[in-house]
Scaffold this motif. Structure first.
Motif, PDB file in Angstrom:
ATOM      1  N   ARG A  90       0.947  -1.273  -0.120  1.00 41.36           N
ATOM      2  CA  ARG A  90       0.058  -0.055  -0.091  1.00 41.36           C
ATOM      3  C   ARG A  90       0.869   1.333   0.112  1.00 41.36           C
ATOM      4  O   ARG A  90       0.635   2.192  -0.786  1.00 41.36           O
ATOM      5  CB  ARG A  90      -0.906  -0.049   1.350  1.00 41.36           C
ATOM      6  CG  ARG A  90      -1.959   1.146   1.238  1.00 41.36           C
ATOM      7  CD  ARG A  90      -2.643   0.941   2.594  1.00 41.36           C
ATOM      8  NE  ARG A  90      -3.688   2.015   2.714  1.00 41.36           N
ATOM      9  CZ  ARG A  90      -3.642   3.035   3.274  1.00 41.36           C
ATOM     10  NH1 ARG A  90      -2.433   3.504   3.404  1.00 41.36           N
ATOM     11  NH2 ARG A  90      -4.643   3.785   3.102  1.00 41.36           N
ATOM     12  N   ARG A  92       2.527   1.733  -3.365  1.00 43.96           N
ATOM     13  CA  ARG A  92       1.544   2.186  -4.324  1.00 43.96           C
ATOM     14  C   ARG A  92       1.613   3.617  -3.953  1.00 43.96           C
ATOM     15  O   ARG A  92       1.349   4.408  -5.102  1.00 43.96           O
ATOM     16  CB  ARG A  92       0.126   1.304  -4.048  1.00 43.96           C
ATOM     17  CG  ARG A  92      -0.946   1.616  -4.920  1.00 43.96           C
ATOM     18  CD  ARG A  92      -2.225   1.123  -4.353  1.00 43.96           C
ATOM     19  NE  ARG A  92      -2.591   1.712  -3.278  1.00 43.96           N
ATOM     20  CZ  ARG A  92      -3.808   1.603  -2.562  1.00 43.96           C
ATOM     21  NH1 ARG A  92      -4.290   0.518  -2.978  1.00 43.96           N
ATOM     22  NH2 ARG A  92      -4.247   2.275  -1.682  1.00 43.96           N
ATOM     23  N   ALA A 145       4.300   4.992  -5.564  1.00 41.91           N
ATOM     24  CA  ALA A 145       4.555   5.127  -6.833  1.00 41.91           C
ATOM     25  C   ALA A 145       3.603   6.271  -7.710  1.00 41.91           C
ATOM     26  O   ALA A 145       4.143   6.850  -8.951  1.00 41.91           O
ATOM     27  CB  ALA A 145       3.620   3.758  -7.672  1.00 41.91           C
ATOM     28  N   LEU A 146       2.629   6.806  -6.946  1.00 46.26           N
ATOM     29  CA  LEU A 146       2.277   8.320  -7.197  1.00 46.26           C
ATOM     30  C   LEU A 146       3.038   9.318  -7.596  1.00 46.26           C
ATOM     31  O   LEU A 146       3.156   9.976  -8.426  1.00 46.26           O
ATOM     32  CB  LEU A 146       1.066   8.668  -6.587  1.00 46.26           C
ATOM     33  CG  LEU A 146      -0.054   7.626  -6.422  1.00 46.26           C
ATOM     34  CD1 LEU A 146      -1.198   8.021  -5.368  1.00 46.26           C
ATOM     35  CD2 LEU A 146      -0.995   7.348  -7.683  1.00 46.26           C
ATOM     36  N   GLY A 147       4.175   9.159  -6.840  1.00 49.34           N
ATOM     37  CA  GLY A 147       5.249  10.256  -7.026  1.00 49.34           C
ATOM     38  C   GLY A 147       5.996  10.079  -8.300  1.00 49.34           C
ATOM     39  O   GLY A 147       6.426  11.142  -8.948  1.00 49.34           O
ATOM     40  N   ALA A 148       5.970   8.961  -8.842  1.00 51.57           N
ATOM     41  CA  ALA A 148       6.559   8.902 -10.316  1.00 51.57           C
ATOM     42  C   ALA A 148       5.650   9.635 -11.325  1.00 51.57           C
ATOM     43  O   ALA A 148       6.131  10.124 -12.125  1.00 51.57           O
ATOM     44  CB  ALA A 148       6.649   7.344 -10.694  1.00 51.57           C
ATOM     45  N   LEU A 149       4.503   9.599 -11.040  1.00 56.65           N
ATOM     46  CA  LEU A 149       3.508  10.422 -11.919  1.00 56.65           C
ATOM     47  C   LEU A 149       3.928  11.733 -11.836  1.00 56.65           C
ATOM     48  O   LEU A 149       4.073  12.468 -13.000  1.00 56.65           O
ATOM     49  CB  LEU A 149       1.899  10.219 -11.545  1.00 56.65           C
ATOM     50  CG  LEU A 149       1.245   8.958 -11.964  1.00 56.65           C
ATOM     51  CD1 LEU A 149      -0.009   8.942 -11.328  1.00 56.65           C
ATOM     52  CD2 LEU A 149       1.064   8.857 -13.512  1.00 56.65           C
ATOM     53  N   LEU A 201      -1.834  16.589 -13.652  1.00 61.89           N
ATOM     54  CA  LEU A 201      -1.241  15.377 -14.371  1.00 61.89           C
ATOM     55  C   LEU A 201      -1.674  15.496 -16.033  1.00 61.89           C
ATOM     56  O   LEU A 201      -1.090  14.994 -16.824  1.00 61.89           O
ATOM     57  CB  LEU A 201      -2.111  14.195 -13.703  1.00 61.89           C
ATOM     58  CG  LEU A 201      -1.510  12.898 -14.429  1.00 61.89           C
ATOM     59  CD1 LEU A 201      -0.166  12.656 -14.429  1.00 61.89           C
ATOM     60  CD2 LEU A 201      -2.431  11.672 -13.598  1.00 61.89           C
ATOM     61  N   VAL A 258       0.819  16.372 -18.700  1.00 63.72           N
ATOM     62  CA  VAL A 258       1.984  15.362 -19.267  1.00 63.72           C
ATOM     63  C   VAL A 258       1.380  14.530 -20.486  1.00 63.72           C
ATOM     64  O   VAL A 258       1.946  13.977 -21.289  1.00 63.72           O
ATOM     65  CB  VAL A 258       2.514  14.353 -18.215  1.00 63.72           C
ATOM     66  CG1 VAL A 258       1.465  13.299 -17.839  1.00 63.72           C
ATOM     67  CG2 VAL A 258       3.904  14.048 -18.572  1.00 63.72           C
ATOM     68  N   VAL A 259      -0.117  14.347 -20.446  1.00 65.42           N
ATOM     69  CA  VAL A 259      -0.879  13.519 -21.512  1.00 65.42           C
ATOM     70  C   VAL A 259      -1.095  14.297 -22.741  1.00 65.42           C
ATOM     71  O   VAL A 259      -2.152  13.963 -23.203  1.00 65.42           O
ATOM     72  CB  VAL A 259      -1.923  12.734 -20.800  1.00 65.42           C
ATOM     73  CG1 VAL A 259      -1.610  11.735 -19.708  1.00 65.42           C
ATOM     74  CG2 VAL A 259      -2.939  13.494 -20.064  1.00 65.42           C
ATOM     75  N   MET A 293      -7.387   9.788 -16.666  1.00 62.50           N
ATOM     76  CA  MET A 293      -6.110   9.000 -16.404  1.00 62.50           C
ATOM     77  C   MET A 293      -6.153   8.053 -15.169  1.00 62.50           C
ATOM     78  O   MET A 293      -5.911   7.002 -15.095  1.00 62.50           O
ATOM     79  CB  MET A 293      -4.681   9.715 -16.191  1.00 62.50           C
ATOM     80  CG  MET A 293      -4.018  10.236 -17.518  1.00 62.50           C
ATOM     81  SD  MET A 293      -3.453   8.869 -18.633  1.00 62.50           S
ATOM     82  CE  MET A 293      -2.244   8.132 -17.374  1.00 62.50           C
ATOM     83  N   ASP A 320      -9.055   4.474 -14.083  1.00 59.92           N
ATOM     84  CA  ASP A 320      -8.969   2.775 -13.975  1.00 59.92           C
ATOM     85  C   ASP A 320      -8.392   2.664 -12.839  1.00 59.92           C
ATOM     86  O   ASP A 320      -8.267   1.304 -12.485  1.00 59.92           O
ATOM     87  CB  ASP A 320      -8.245   2.570 -15.173  1.00 59.92           C
ATOM     88  CG  ASP A 320      -8.434   2.637 -16.433  1.00 59.92           C
ATOM     89  OD1 ASP A 320      -9.802   2.774 -16.518  1.00 59.92           O
ATOM     90  OD2 ASP A 320      -7.855   2.751 -17.163  1.00 59.92           O
ATOM     91  N   LEU A 321      -8.091   3.426 -11.539  1.00 63.75           N
ATOM     92  CA  LEU A 321      -7.320   2.995 -10.508  1.00 63.75           C
ATOM     93  C   LEU A 321      -8.454   3.320  -9.320  1.00 63.75           C
ATOM     94  O   LEU A 321      -8.762   4.399  -8.833  1.00 63.75           O
ATOM     95  CB  LEU A 321      -6.220   4.095 -10.057  1.00 63.75           C
ATOM     96  CG  LEU A 321      -5.220   4.132 -11.098  1.00 63.75           C
ATOM     97  CD1 LEU A 321      -4.164   4.752 -10.878  1.00 63.75           C
ATOM     98  CD2 LEU A 321      -4.561   2.571 -11.292  1.00 63.75           C
ATOM     99  N   PRO A 322      -9.038   2.266  -8.808  1.00 60.80           N
ATOM    100  CA  PRO A 322     -10.473   2.526  -7.994  1.00 60.80           C
ATOM    101  C   PRO A 322      -9.869   3.014  -6.535  1.00 60.80           C
ATOM    102  O   PRO A 322     -10.671   3.873  -6.029  1.00 60.80           O
ATOM    103  CB  PRO A 322     -10.613   0.850  -7.451  1.00 60.80           C
ATOM    104  CG  PRO A 322     -10.059  -0.078  -8.666  1.00 60.80           C
ATOM    105  CD  PRO A 322      -9.084   0.846  -9.192  1.00 60.80           C
ATOM    106  N   PHE A 323      -8.542   2.884  -6.050  1.00 61.14           N
ATOM    107  CA  PHE A 323      -8.180   3.580  -4.883  1.00 61.14           C
ATOM    108  C   PHE A 323      -8.220   5.048  -4.990  1.00 61.14           C
ATOM    109  O   PHE A 323      -7.917   5.712  -4.057  1.00 61.14           O
ATOM    110  CB  PHE A 323      -7.005   3.132  -4.220  1.00 61.14           C
ATOM    111  CG  PHE A 323      -5.777   3.458  -4.881  1.00 61.14           C
ATOM    112  CD1 PHE A 323      -5.424   2.707  -6.110  1.00 61.14           C
ATOM    113  CD2 PHE A 323      -4.972   4.155  -4.506  1.00 61.14           C
ATOM    114  CE1 PHE A 323      -4.250   3.000  -6.759  1.00 61.14           C
ATOM    115  CE2 PHE A 323      -3.746   4.640  -4.982  1.00 61.14           C
ATOM    116  CZ  PHE A 323      -3.425   3.868  -6.175  1.00 61.14           C
TER     117      PHE A 323
END
Lengths: 425, 415
Positions: free
Chosen positions: B240, B243, B246-250, B298, B301-302, B323, B326-329
């Motif tokens: 968790r 995860r 990992a948002l830091g990478a965004l 965000l 960047v897209v 973006m 798709d991420l339920p959390f």
């Protein structure tokens, strides 16, 4: 159905048949003397089997059902009831009845049944019951130690847990065998993966049976739901863990889509490279942890392209100059390192562009996972993500041109097996 | 004057609070001694304290909100086995023996807190009809055991949780300024099932220890089956956190495309979360605005290189929210970003979206235009009229006033 699955099913059927033959004379007496206990265990095993959990490795576990089966195999005195002194065959048959009931309900609810899991569980419970009923204690075996006040509790607990572990490992080995056969994976790697992943879960299930058996003389049949509570908690925790693993992967996948949404790489490229990389890694027999890092690195292998001012045509890094490839890989690794938890993944991303000749000629250390990403990426770039035979053949031909120079021959061989199926390399 | 008082409370309040808790612990010990006398089973007390200390040596498993530590089971089991004062001693000793590196003041607070909650839990156990020590050996069957041990232990469990939560929320209120109500809601909502399970497992330990005549082995037999749950919870907690990180990478990817925004996302995230707490929003809302603040840009960047001009028309927030769909959390954060986009197009207001928008504007004014905090707040007041706007700006002002140094450097770590 494969031969391995048929073998496991036969073992389960043989265990039931043997139990019927050996326990038939005592079955009616046991049913009359212990009806409440038998009904309670049939229901507990059936309920547990209805709430299976799928571990991240793909292994299907049913901690409550397995814990109940083990508890039945080691059970002795029960407060308010006659001592549960029944032969192995009765234990096995009761477990089989509970599991069969669950299968019926699962079939009615249109959930997957997978009878080989049932067969493996029956064999496991049978082994635990047999081990408890052999050994030095008159005709009762070590099971009889529960009735002997002079035996220390810790010794009885160890004997129970040892018998339970033997049965449980038999279950894990049999189900691992079928899973390896079904997924075309190396058997030893699959067993290793399942046993490593299941260590804590195994200890938990192994200890649940003795807990019920120790509670039963004090509190009676209420011991069953109380003693199984840790298994219920385990079930809930494993489900949350598995669901979280899925959302973690989704986060990485969302990150990998940045380049696709922004038009740097073709749609689906990252997920195809990841799926192909995992398939190759499984064929080679990489460890679970390595496969997980590999999957994440493969998903993110093109992330560095977000820093490009001008996109590469079709996002095909395989066509880019080696310096550009390295720059993209390094940029992607730099972004991923910002997370502080994906350093291993960043390392793999950085090394993905290194040609195999550096390994062969200069002894450069390039992780197998990086070599796999290089091959899987090239395959997807050359085949343009298509899987029709001409595209696949053309891609393999292009890769073969760089065999041993650009690409690791072992990985390419695994790629061919992964693309064409086993036995057609 | 207010600032001076705040500063004094932050500097000395915690020490005074800890001293008060220690004093309270001593007074409770005397009261409990008067009521129940010394513990009857000193051997059991030592064994339980050592076993409790051993559980502290194990790594704590956590899902980020609820923690699983077997020491709770040991303290609850100690109540019937070694009595109320004995349970207090077990709580004190096992916390004191932990090898975890803790500052002295925190260690002393933990010892006193565990001791007080164990003793008050013990009184609740007695009040609910619980039976102590060797008298337990006379109990037989499910009815007697559940009535005289099981139910009272569950009552003690609940009281133990409440006392623990209140004492911890108090110290956090004083040292970090987080409102007690928020802390308590968070603690109660996160430990429900786990806390109930502690009581049940403790009950199993007790009935195997005395009526089952197993002695200390009972603790090991009862705790071993929890290994699987603990392992799964640890894996869950680790992944968790990974995860979230990992948002830091965004954000890193965003800053690669737009280097002028370096650090902006983290600062907006931190400000937004602080404002949400100031506004008294619940833990989920705070988490949602923290993530929405982190990822609100965000959408930048897209966009394909060369098409950045289309940003304003399409809506950066809307693309970013898409973006995350798709991420339920991240559904909550995605909703906030969509609300921000809607507010921009139709002028509608949503508190959560307003919080992130105001934090975003404040940071851009401070960093981009290079103006001071007071002027930035004044400009925002004129841009955000209405009572809701006033509340949000007032929350921002409080957060900014309470922040020492530049905001945001720790935002990602906090998230």
């Amino acid at each position: 159905m494969g031969r391995t699955e048929a073998f496991v099913l036969s073992l389960g059927a043989a265990a039931v048949a043997w139990s019927l033959l050996t326990a038939m004379p005592q079955l009616a007496d046991a049913a009359a003397a212990h009806s409440a206990i038998l009904v309670a265990f049939v229901l507990a095993i059936a309920a547990g089997e209805l709430f299976r959990v799928r571990m991240p490795s793909g292994r299907v576990a049913a901690p409550v059902a397995t814990g109940s089966g083990i508890a039945l195999a080691v059970l002795g005195p029960v407060h308010g009831h006659a001592v549960f002194d029944v032969p192995t065959g009765v234990v096995t048959l009761v477990a089989a009845m509970g599991l069969a009931l669950a299968m019926g309900v699962r079939a009615f609810l249109r959930r997957s049944t997978e009878w080989y899991l049932v067969a493996a569980r029956i064999v496991g419970v049978g082994i635990t019951a047999i081990l408890m009923r052999i050994g030095p204690s008159d005709s009762q075996g070590v099971w009889g130690w529960q009735l002997d006040d002079d035996r220390p509790a810790w010794l009885v607990a160890i004997v129970m847990m040892g018998s339970a572990a033997a049965g449980l490992y038999a279950d894990v080995v049999l189900t691992g065998l079928v899973r390896a056969h079904r997924k075309h994976l190396p058997v030893l790697a699959t067993w290793r993966e399942e046993l490593e992943e299941a260590q804590a879960l195994t200890l938990s299930v192994v200890a649940a049976g003795p807990l019920v058996a120790f509670l039963a003389p004090v509190i009676g049949l209420v011991a069953l739901p109380l003693g199984l509570l840790p298994m219920v908690l385990t079930n809930v925790a494993v489900r949350r863990y598995a669901a979280n693993r899925a959302t973690y992967r989704q986060t990485i996948a969302a990150l990998s889509k940045l380049t696709e949404v922004a038009g740097y790489t073709p749609a689906g490229h990252a997920s195809r490279v990841a799926a192909r990389s995992v398939s190759i890694a499984r064929t080679i027999g990489l460890h679970t942890d390595e496969i997980q890092d590999l999957e994440y690195a493969a998903l993110l292998h093109d992330l560095g392209q977000v820093g490009l001012r001008t996109p590469i045509p079709d996002g095909a890094t395989v066509m880019a100059a080696p310096d550009d490839q390295r720059r993209i890989a390094n940029e992607g690794a730099r972004i991923v390192r910002r997370t502080e938890v994906l350093d291993r993944v960043a390392d793999l991303m950085e090394r993905q562009t290194t040609p195999f000749r550096h390994v062969r000629e200069w002894g450069e250390q390039v992780p197998m996972a990086s070599r796999i990403i290089k091959v899987a990426n090239a395959f997807d770039d050359f085949s343009h993500g298509r899987n029709d035979p001409p595209s696949v053949d053309a891609a393999l031909e292009r890769i073969n041109l760089g065999l041993g120079y650009e690409y690791d021959p072992e990985v390419v061989e695994a790629l061919v097996r992964s693309v064409r199926g086993p036995g057609r390399a | 004057m207010n600032q001076a008082a705040d500063s004094w409370v932050r500097q000395h309040g915690t020490t005074l609070y800890v001293s008060g808790v220690v004093l309270f612990c001593g007074l409770w010990s005397v009261l409990v001694y008067r009521l129940y006398g010394w513990p009857s089973d000193w051997t059991g007390l030592v064994v339980l304290a050592l076993l409790g200390a051993l559980t502290w040596w194990l790594p704590t498993s956590s899902d980020g909100r609820s923690h699983f530590t077997a020491d709770n089971v040991v303290v609850l089991a100690a109540i019937p086995i070694v009595g109320v004062l004995g349970a207090g001693v077990v709580g004190l000793a096992m916390t004191g023996l932990t090898t975890r590196r803790l500052p002295l003041r925190r260690r002393i607070f933990n010892m006193a807190m565990h001791s007080i909650s164990a003793m008050i839990g013990g009184l609740a156990y007695a009040w609910a009809g619980g039976i102590f020590g060797t008298a337990l050996a006379g109990l037989e069957g499910a009815g007697e055991l559940l009535g005289h041990v099981g139910l009272p232990i569950v009552v003690a469990d609940v009281v133990n949780l409440v006392v623990n939560a209140v004492l911890v929320a108090g110290v956090i209120r004083i040292s970090e300024g987080v409102p007690m109500r928020l802390q308590l809601v968070d603690m109660f909502t996160s430990s429900g099932l786990t806390q109930f399970a502690y009581g049940i497992i403790a009950f199993l330990v007790v009935i195997m220890w005395i009526p089952g005549d197993m002695g200390p082995v009972a603790v090991l037999v009862a705790l071993a089956p929890l290994a699987g749950a603990r392992w799964a919870l640890m894996q869950y907690g680790e992944e968790r956190e990974a995860r979230e990180r990992a948002l830091g990478a965004l954000v890193a990817a965003l800053e690669t495309r737009a280097p002028d925004l370096e650090g902006h996302s983290a600062r907006v995230s931190s400000l937004s979360a602080g404002m949400a707490q100031e506004l008294g929003l619940g833990p989920k809302d705070v988490a949602d605005v923290r993530i929405a603040g982190l990822l609100h840009d965000l959408g930048r960047v897209v966009v394909a290189p060369g098409s950045e001009g289309a940003d304003v028309e399409e809506g950066v927030e809307l693309r970013g929210a898409a973006m995350l769909q798709d991420l339920p959390f991240l559904a909550g954060a995605s909703d906030v970003m969509q609300q921000m986009a809607r507010a921009q197009s139709d002028g509608s207001t949503h508190t959560l979206a307003d919080v992130v928008k105001v934090a975003d504007d404040y940071d851009l004014l401070m960093r981009g235009d290079g103006i001071g905090s007071a002027e930035a707040l004044a400009r925002l007041r004129s841009r955000t009229p209405g009572p809701d706007g006033d509340r949000v700006i007032a929350a921002l002002a409080r957060v900014v006033r309470g922040t020492d140094g530049p905001v945001g450097s720790s935002a990602v770590a906090q998230s």
